[in-house]
Write a protein that holds these residues in place. Structure first.
Motif, short mmCIF file in Angstrom:
data_model
loop_
_atom_site.label_atom_id
_atom_site.label_comp_id
_atom_site.label_asym_id
_atom_site.label_seq_id
_atom_site.Cartn_x
_atom_site.Cartn_y
_atom_site.Cartn_z
N GLU A 63 4.67 -9.76 21.03
CA GLU A 63 4.40 -8.44 20.45
C GLU A 63 4.64 -8.41 18.94
N ALA A 64 5.35 -9.40 18.44
CA ALA A 64 5.76 -9.35 17.03
C ALA A 64 4.55 -9.16 16.12
N THR A 65 3.49 -9.92 16.39
CA THR A 65 2.33 -9.85 15.51
C THR A 65 1.65 -8.49 15.56
N SER A 66 1.53 -7.92 16.76
CA SER A 66 0.85 -6.62 16.82
C SER A 66 1.72 -5.52 16.20
N LEU A 67 3.04 -5.62 16.37
CA LEU A 67 3.92 -4.65 15.70
C LEU A 67 3.76 -4.75 14.18
N LEU A 68 3.68 -5.97 13.71
CA LEU A 68 3.52 -6.17 12.27
C LEU A 68 2.18 -5.63 11.80
N GLU A 69 1.13 -5.89 12.59
CA GLU A 69 -0.20 -5.39 12.21
C GLU A 69 -0.19 -3.86 12.10
N ALA A 70 0.48 -3.21 13.05
CA ALA A 70 0.55 -1.74 13.02
C ALA A 70 1.24 -1.25 11.75
N LEU A 71 2.30 -1.95 11.38
CA LEU A 71 3.04 -1.55 10.18
C LEU A 71 2.21 -1.78 8.92
N LYS A 72 1.48 -2.90 8.91
CA LYS A 72 0.60 -3.17 7.76
C LYS A 72 -0.45 -2.07 7.64
N LEU A 73 -1.01 -1.72 8.77
CA LEU A 73 -2.04 -0.68 8.77
C LEU A 73 -1.51 0.63 8.18
N GLN A 74 -0.30 0.99 8.63
CA GLN A 74 0.32 2.21 8.08
C GLN A 74 0.40 2.16 6.56
N HIS A 75 0.82 1.00 6.06
CA HIS A 75 0.93 0.86 4.60
C HIS A 75 -0.45 0.95 3.94
N TYR A 76 -1.43 0.28 4.55
CA TYR A 76 -2.77 0.29 3.94
C TYR A 76 -3.38 1.69 3.95
N LEU A 77 -3.10 2.46 4.99
CA LEU A 77 -3.62 3.83 5.03
C LEU A 77 -3.05 4.66 3.88
N VAL A 78 -1.76 4.48 3.64
CA VAL A 78 -1.15 5.19 2.50
C VAL A 78 -1.78 4.72 1.19
N MET A 79 -1.94 3.42 1.07
CA MET A 79 -2.49 2.87 -0.17
C MET A 79 -3.93 3.35 -0.40
N ASN A 80 -4.69 3.46 0.69
CA ASN A 80 -6.07 3.94 0.54
C ASN A 80 -6.14 5.32 -0.10
N GLU A 81 -5.10 6.10 0.12
CA GLU A 81 -5.09 7.45 -0.47
C GLU A 81 -4.67 7.43 -1.94
N LEU A 82 -4.02 6.34 -2.34
CA LEU A 82 -3.46 6.32 -3.70
C LEU A 82 -4.22 5.44 -4.68
N PHE A 83 -4.96 4.46 -4.14
CA PHE A 83 -5.57 3.46 -5.02
C PHE A 83 -7.06 3.32 -4.73
N SER A 84 -7.81 2.92 -5.74
CA SER A 84 -9.21 2.59 -5.49
C SER A 84 -9.25 1.22 -4.79
N SER A 85 -10.36 0.98 -4.10
CA SER A 85 -10.39 -0.17 -3.19
C SER A 85 -10.31 -1.52 -3.92
N ASP A 86 -10.57 -1.52 -5.23
CA ASP A 86 -10.50 -2.81 -5.94
C ASP A 86 -9.16 -2.99 -6.67
N ASP A 87 -8.19 -2.13 -6.38
CA ASP A 87 -6.91 -2.25 -7.08
C ASP A 87 -6.22 -3.55 -6.67
N GLU A 88 -5.57 -4.19 -7.66
CA GLU A 88 -4.94 -5.48 -7.35
C GLU A 88 -3.69 -5.34 -6.48
N VAL A 89 -3.24 -4.10 -6.29
CA VAL A 89 -2.05 -3.89 -5.48
C VAL A 89 -2.26 -4.39 -4.04
#
Ligand code: ASP
Ligand code: MG
Length: 424
Positions: A63-89
């Motif tokens: 499960e470790a990988t899927s838990l990590l994927e879920a957490l990454k997704l959460q972060h990316y969703l937040v980032m999508n609201e703050l940054f343009s898609s080509d941001d180096e962040v």
């Protein structure tokens, strides 16, 4: 030493989503003239989520990988609201998550605590990269500082101790030049590194302490903890609706309150500030114009009763098998076992026939404890208790508590009263 540095600590709730991060940036706009070191926690409940990744990896449940994927997704969703898609962040954050993937690619490490720190520390590395990029985009020039280049610790993973002298030297070498350039510096709470450059953590909720370490090294003018509460309360308002906010308290009172279990600030935070006379403000990021609570060396003459509750207590009632007293010969044995088992003691009281020790009820430690002293001593444990610690108690309050709760043992000394009670 730069006397004008201010240190701000923002906790996980202050950066839990895009709106929260925008709010932090808005607060920081008011401080653009200041030399500011910002110490940041992981976003929202990230640390808990990373703990789940560690546990899944150890259990090898896949499960470790899927838990990590879920957490990454959460972060990316937040980032999508703050940054343009080509941001180096995006690349920066992705590269940091990859460090966890490397650990997961291997067998679980023998040293759980070591592995925990390598994984869990990533939460703060990522939140700071996101905030740093966002502030720069908002026209607030901000530099990213790796806290591991400053805070040197021993190798007690998950609860590492700071090596103060080297940490001060590293601060001068690695942090001070960034501060002198002007603009803001953002760094991670909670994490440090060993002499060999392995990542360590300072204990859960340790970001407050990190901010105090940085404040100490900077000889900061002040430190501010920005929370989702308006300041320090006399008790947890969820349990005591009559709790009031304290405009001011002394270092010693804050140390006593945190020692007795108030969850206002991390236990180790106030000590370093007191040593350097650095005032600590506790303020609300939801109400940034309000003053909050000031903790400083100024003595406050009157306090309302201050209440803190330690839950999950077990009371060890230790007696001598032959009904004689528990005496000095036994003490060293008892406390050696307590120290061996790393039991956390919250209350001690000796009486002619029984020695009372209250500890946090963790795993089967109580059984192990009783086993290891059973040659000469008997332990009868009482579980499901709470310890109510009160500073500046009034007679009325004590009477009220005794009516409301079943008290097993009670102790007063000076300004403090302690009641071991059954859970309500
Ligand atoms: N992120 C860490 C924790 O949740 C440290 C902190 O927030 O103070 O425990
Ligand atoms: Mg926190």
């Amino acid at each position: 030493m730069d006397q004008s540095t201010k240190v701000f600590k923002f906790g996980g709730a202050s950066v839990k989503d895009a709106e929260a991060i925008r709010n932090v940036a808005e607060i920081l706009q008011n401080y653009r003239q200041d030399t500011l070191l910002i110490v940041l926690s992981a976003m929202g409940k990230t640390t808990n989520a990373l703990e789940a990744v560690v546990n899944a990896h150890v259990a090898q449940t896949n499960e470790a990988t899927s838990l990590l994927e879920a957490l990454k997704l959460q972060h990316y969703l937040v980032m999508n609201e703050l940054f343009s898609s080509d941001d180096e962040v995006y690349a920066l954050v992705n590269d940091t998550f990859v460090e966890i993937e490397w650990v997961l690619d291997e067998e679980p490490h023998d040293n759980f605590d070591y592995m925990y720190d390598q994984i869990v520390s990533v939460g703060e590395l990522i939140s700071t990269k996101i905030l740093c990029a966002y502030l720069n985009n908002q026209g607030l020039p901000t530099q990213w500082l790796d806290a591991r280049d400053v805070i040197l610790t021993n190798e007690l993973y998950r609860e590492a101790w700071v090596q103060w002298q080297e940490t001060e030297e590293r601060f001068q070498k690695n942090a001070q030049p960034l501060l002198q350039k002007g603009g803001f510096v953002v760094t991670q709470g909670f994490i440090g590194a060993t002499q060999e450059n392995f990542t360590t953590t300072l204990g859960r909720d340790g970001s407050d302490y990190s901010a105090a370490i940085f404040s100490f090294c900077a000889g900061a003018e002040s430190m501010t903890i920005w929370k989702d509460a308006p300041g320090v309360f006399s008790a947890d308002p969820r349990f005591f609706p009559e709790a009031t906010m304290l405009p001011e308290m002394s270092y010693d009172e804050a140390i006593a309150m945190t020692y007795y279990g108030a969850k206002i600030i991390h236990l180790k935070t106030v000590g370093p500030l007191k040593r350097k006379h650095i005032p600590l403000h506790v303020r609300s990021f939801l109400e940034p114009s309000a003053e909050g609570t000031l903790i400083s060396e100024r003595e406050v003459t009157t306090y309302p009763p201050l209440l803190a509750i330690e839950a999950n207590q077990v009371l060890l009632q230790i007696s001598n098998k032959d009904y004689s007293f528990v005496t000095e010969q036994h003490f060293s044995q008892i406390f050696n076992v307590i120290s061996d088992l790393r039991m956390q003691v919250t209350f001690i009281q000796n009486t002619p026939l029984i020695l009372y020790i209250s500890v946090f009820d963790q795993g089967d430690k109580v059984v192990q404890f009783a086993d290891r002293i059973q040659d000469s001593l008997e332990t009868s444990p009482v579980k499901n208790l709470e310890l109510i610690n009160i500073r500046h108690a009034t007679a009325e309050l004590l009477t009220q508590l005794r009516q409301e709760r079943k008290v097993l043992v009670e102790q007063t000394n000076g300004a403090s009263a302690h009641l071991i009670v059954e859970k309500s």
